[in-house]
Design an enzyme around this catalytic site. Structure first.
Site, PDB file in Angstrom:
ATOM      1  N   GLY A 100     -72.172  23.252  63.209  1.00 56.76           N
ATOM      2  CA  GLY A 100     -72.835  23.925  62.193  1.00 56.76           C
ATOM      3  C   GLY A 100     -73.668  22.679  60.674  1.00 56.76           C
ATOM      4  O   GLY A 100     -73.495  21.360  61.032  1.00 56.76           O
TER       5      GLY A 100
ATOM      6  N   SER B 222     -68.138  25.839  71.361  1.00 61.48           N
ATOM      7  CA  SER B 222     -69.065  24.146  71.610  1.00 61.48           C
ATOM      8  C   SER B 222     -67.798  23.440  71.759  1.00 61.48           C
ATOM      9  O   SER B 222     -68.633  22.513  72.396  1.00 61.48           O
ATOM     10  CB  SER B 222     -69.041  24.348  70.154  1.00 61.48           C
ATOM     11  OG  SER B 222     -69.855  25.314  69.830  1.00 61.48           O
TER      12      SER B 222
ATOM     13  N   ARG C 178     -61.328  30.533  47.394  1.00 64.79           N
ATOM     14  CA  ARG C 178     -61.762  29.553  45.923  1.00 64.79           C
ATOM     15  C   ARG C 178     -60.594  29.818  45.086  1.00 64.79           C
ATOM     16  O   ARG C 178     -61.089  29.540  43.864  1.00 64.79           O
ATOM     17  CB  ARG C 178     -63.163  29.922  46.181  1.00 64.79           C
ATOM     18  CG  ARG C 178     -63.837  28.971  46.743  1.00 64.79           C
ATOM     19  CD  ARG C 178     -65.517  28.798  46.575  1.00 64.79           C
ATOM     20  NE  ARG C 178     -66.020  28.281  47.649  1.00 64.79           N
ATOM     21  CZ  ARG C 178     -67.149  29.065  48.497  1.00 64.79           C
ATOM     22  NH1 ARG C 178     -67.622  30.013  47.557  1.00 64.79           N
ATOM     23  NH2 ARG C 178     -67.656  28.037  49.058  1.00 64.79           N
TER      24      ARG C 178
ATOM     25  N   CYS D 124     -72.073  26.298  46.513  1.00 65.35           N
ATOM     26  CA  CYS D 124     -73.495  25.262  46.611  1.00 65.35           C
ATOM     27  C   CYS D 124     -73.786  25.510  45.312  1.00 65.35           C
ATOM     28  O   CYS D 124     -74.091  24.798  44.683  1.00 65.35           O
ATOM     29  CB  CYS D 124     -74.070  25.186  47.797  1.00 65.35           C
ATOM     30  SG  CYS D 124     -74.567  27.076  48.445  1.00 65.35           S
TER      31      CYS D 124
ATOM     32  N   GLN E 142     -82.644  30.412  46.271  1.00 66.88           N
ATOM     33  CA  GLN E 142     -81.835  29.588  47.369  1.00 66.88           C
ATOM     34  C   GLN E 142     -82.799  29.431  48.688  1.00 66.88           C
ATOM     35  O   GLN E 142     -83.076  30.528  48.718  1.00 66.88           O
ATOM     36  CB  GLN E 142     -79.973  30.374  46.945  1.00 66.88           C
ATOM     37  CG  GLN E 142     -79.790  30.265  46.131  1.00 66.88           C
ATOM     38  CD  GLN E 142     -78.076  30.764  45.900  1.00 66.88           C
ATOM     39  OE1 GLN E 142     -78.203  31.869  45.095  1.00 66.88           O
ATOM     40  NE2 GLN E 142     -77.940  31.214  46.685  1.00 66.88           N
TER      41      GLN E 142
ATOM     42  N   GLY F  18     -78.652  27.644  52.909  1.00 63.56           N
ATOM     43  CA  GLY F  18     -77.136  28.323  53.052  1.00 63.56           C
ATOM     44  C   GLY F  18     -77.418  29.629  53.430  1.00 63.56           C
ATOM     45  O   GLY F  18     -75.648  30.054  53.493  1.00 63.56           O
TER      46      GLY F  18
ATOM     47  N   LYS G 287     -70.058  35.225  42.849  1.00 68.21           N
ATOM     48  CA  LYS G 287     -68.689  33.600  43.304  1.00 68.21           C
ATOM     49  C   LYS G 287     -69.361  32.710  42.003  1.00 68.21           C
ATOM     50  O   LYS G 287     -68.502  32.229  40.889  1.00 68.21           O
ATOM     51  CB  LYS G 287     -69.059  33.168  44.068  1.00 68.21           C
ATOM     52  CG  LYS G 287     -69.332  33.636  45.638  1.00 68.21           C
ATOM     53  CD  LYS G 287     -69.544  33.548  46.757  1.00 68.21           C
ATOM     54  CE  LYS G 287     -69.051  33.645  48.031  1.00 68.21           C
ATOM     55  NZ  LYS G 287     -69.945  33.280  49.083  1.00 68.21           N
TER      56      LYS G 287
ATOM     57  N   HIS H 168     -81.283  24.440  46.786  1.00 68.22           N
ATOM     58  CA  HIS H 168     -81.470  25.076  45.390  1.00 68.22           C
ATOM     59  C   HIS H 168     -81.971  24.475  44.556  1.00 68.22           C
ATOM     60  O   HIS H 168     -81.995  23.562  43.642  1.00 68.22           O
ATOM     61  CB  HIS H 168     -80.261  25.713  45.349  1.00 68.22           C
ATOM     62  CG  HIS H 168     -78.816  25.521  46.630  1.00 68.22           C
ATOM     63  ND1 HIS H 168     -80.279  26.700  47.545  1.00 68.22           N
ATOM     64  CD2 HIS H 168     -77.921  26.554  46.529  1.00 68.22           C
ATOM     65  CE1 HIS H 168     -79.120  27.201  48.953  1.00 68.22           C
ATOM     66  NE2 HIS H 168     -77.811  26.984  48.149  1.00 68.22           N
TER      67      HIS H 168
HETATM   68  C1  2RA Z   1     -75.945  30.917  50.035  1.00 69.31           C
HETATM   69  N1  2RA Z   1     -73.961  30.226  48.870  1.00 69.31           N
HETATM   70  O1  2RA Z   1     -76.474  29.786  49.501  1.00 69.31           O
HETATM   71  C2  2RA Z   1     -74.487  30.461  50.272  1.00 69.31           C
HETATM   72  C3  2RA Z   1     -74.116  29.876  50.871  1.00 69.31           C
HETATM   73  N2  2RA Z   1     -72.732  29.192  51.497  1.00 69.31           N
HETATM   74  O2  2RA Z   1     -76.345  31.303  50.513  1.00 69.31           O
END
Ligand code: 2RA
Length: 339
Positions: free
Chosen positions: A12, A40, A99, A134, A161, A165, A218, A247
């Site tokens: 990935g 894979s 998390r 992120c 974003q 992501g 989150k 981002h």
């Molecule tokens: C996004 N934060 O940017 C998520 C990726 N883990 O969609």
């Protein structure tokens, strides 16, 4: 010499970045296993001049692994993370699976290293450490140094974003759609349900009962855990924008004690992992392209919030590479703290 490593989800975008960062930072390891799905398995990869064959991830993959870096989605982390911990492996998990579990440290090394101080390599005891989302990492790399000085009481975040992501396939779709639209063809919409090129839309994460999406919550929940502060008020709006891998985030901060913009700028100029790009005369401020493939988070547009009294509010604009500091670099830095 060094620990034996495993990279889970190696094919990935983040998995590949794990390898790049491990190599860039000369991470010491005595062996490394490249693990992925059955689909894979068998692929050949060269890493640091040696040829490897990607192995299928199984329950027995961690028998001799000291540190495992996971980025293969929450279900894989839930299925294999605890198995690896039982084998004595220290798992650094990039998924959201663990998390918010109380005894799982959620760590940004420049921000809250103490949260994982009790975890030691080499005592045969496994552990699980969670890599924050992120958009949380990028935001808090800039907001935390200010919080430490003047205590943030409220944070309002608007994110812009990148495609990365949503994975490598989303990056490919953005490029494909851009070509198609420029050629007057209908855009191919496989990853997202609507046109992405020359467009933007509310983040694709599921919408919750309170009307926020999972990405926004989150940011709210992870900030409180990382700052160990359940009183800080956080709200967010997360948007997906047609940018490849970095981002951008507009962050409004309210402080308990006054913090003027010059002091804020000085704090940020001395903050680890942060670079200030704040050139008002030439209107030069952080951009996703500027920070792409780089380690540092860039911050600018540092200014007093004119809607607040005195110096109790501040506006900043932050950009960071989502795949690097937003995921792979942060996880490798966590692993470095175990050495
Ligand atoms: C996004 N934060 O940017 C998520 C990726 N883990 O969609």
């Amino acid at each position: 010499d060094g620990p034996s490593l495993a990279v889970v989800g190696v094919t990935g975008a983040v998995g590949q970045e794990f390898l790049s960062v491990l190599s860039d930072r000369d991470f010491p390891y005595r062996s490394i296993k490249l693990l992925a799905s059955k689909r894979s398995a068998g692929k050949e990869m060269t890493f640091e001049g040696r040829n490897y064959v990607v192995e299928e991830l199984t329950a027995d993959s961690f028998d001799d692994v000291d540190i495992a870096l996971f980025s293969a989605g929450g279900s894989i982390s839930k299925q294999f993370g605890p198995l690896a911990v039982e084998k004595g492996t220290i798992v650094v998990d990039n998924s959201s699976a663990f998390r918010m579990v109380d005894d799982v440290p959620l760590v940004i090394p420049e921000v809250n290293p103490d949260a994982m101080a009790h975890i030691k390599l080499g005592n045969g005891k496994g552990a699980l450490i969670a890599n924050p989302n992120c958009s949380t990492i990028i935001c808090l790399m800039a907001a935390t140094p200010l919080h430490r000085r003047a205590k943030v009481t409220r944070m309002v975040v608007s994110t812009y974003q990148a495609a990365s992501g949503a994975g490598a396939a989303a990056m490919e779709e953005l490029e494909l759609q851009t070509r198609e639209v420029l050629e007057g063809k209908p855009p191919t919409c496989n990853i997202f349900s609507q046109q992405y090129a020359f467009n933007l839309f509310s983040h694709n994460a599921p919408i919750l009962s309170n009307g926020y999406n999972e990405e926004e919550m989150k940011l709210v929940k992870e900030t409180r855990k990382i700052w160990n502060d359940i009183t800080v008020r956080v709200t967010a709006t997360c948007i997906r924008v047609p940018v490849m891998r970095a981002h951008a985030e507009s962050v409004n901060l309210q402080f308990e004690t006054p913090l003027d913009e010059d002091t804020a700028r000085e704090i940020l100029e001395n903050a680890p992992g942060v670079v200030v790009i704040d050139d008002r005369p030439s209107n030069q401020f952080p951009t996703p392209l500027e920070v792409s493939n780089k380690d540092d988070v860039a911050v600018g547009r540092i200014r007093r919030d004119v809607s607040q009294d005195g110096d109790s509010g501040l506006e900043i604009f932050v950009c960071g590479d989502q795949i690097r500091k937003g995921a792979a670099l942060n996880a490798v830095q966590i692993a470095e703290m175990l050495l």
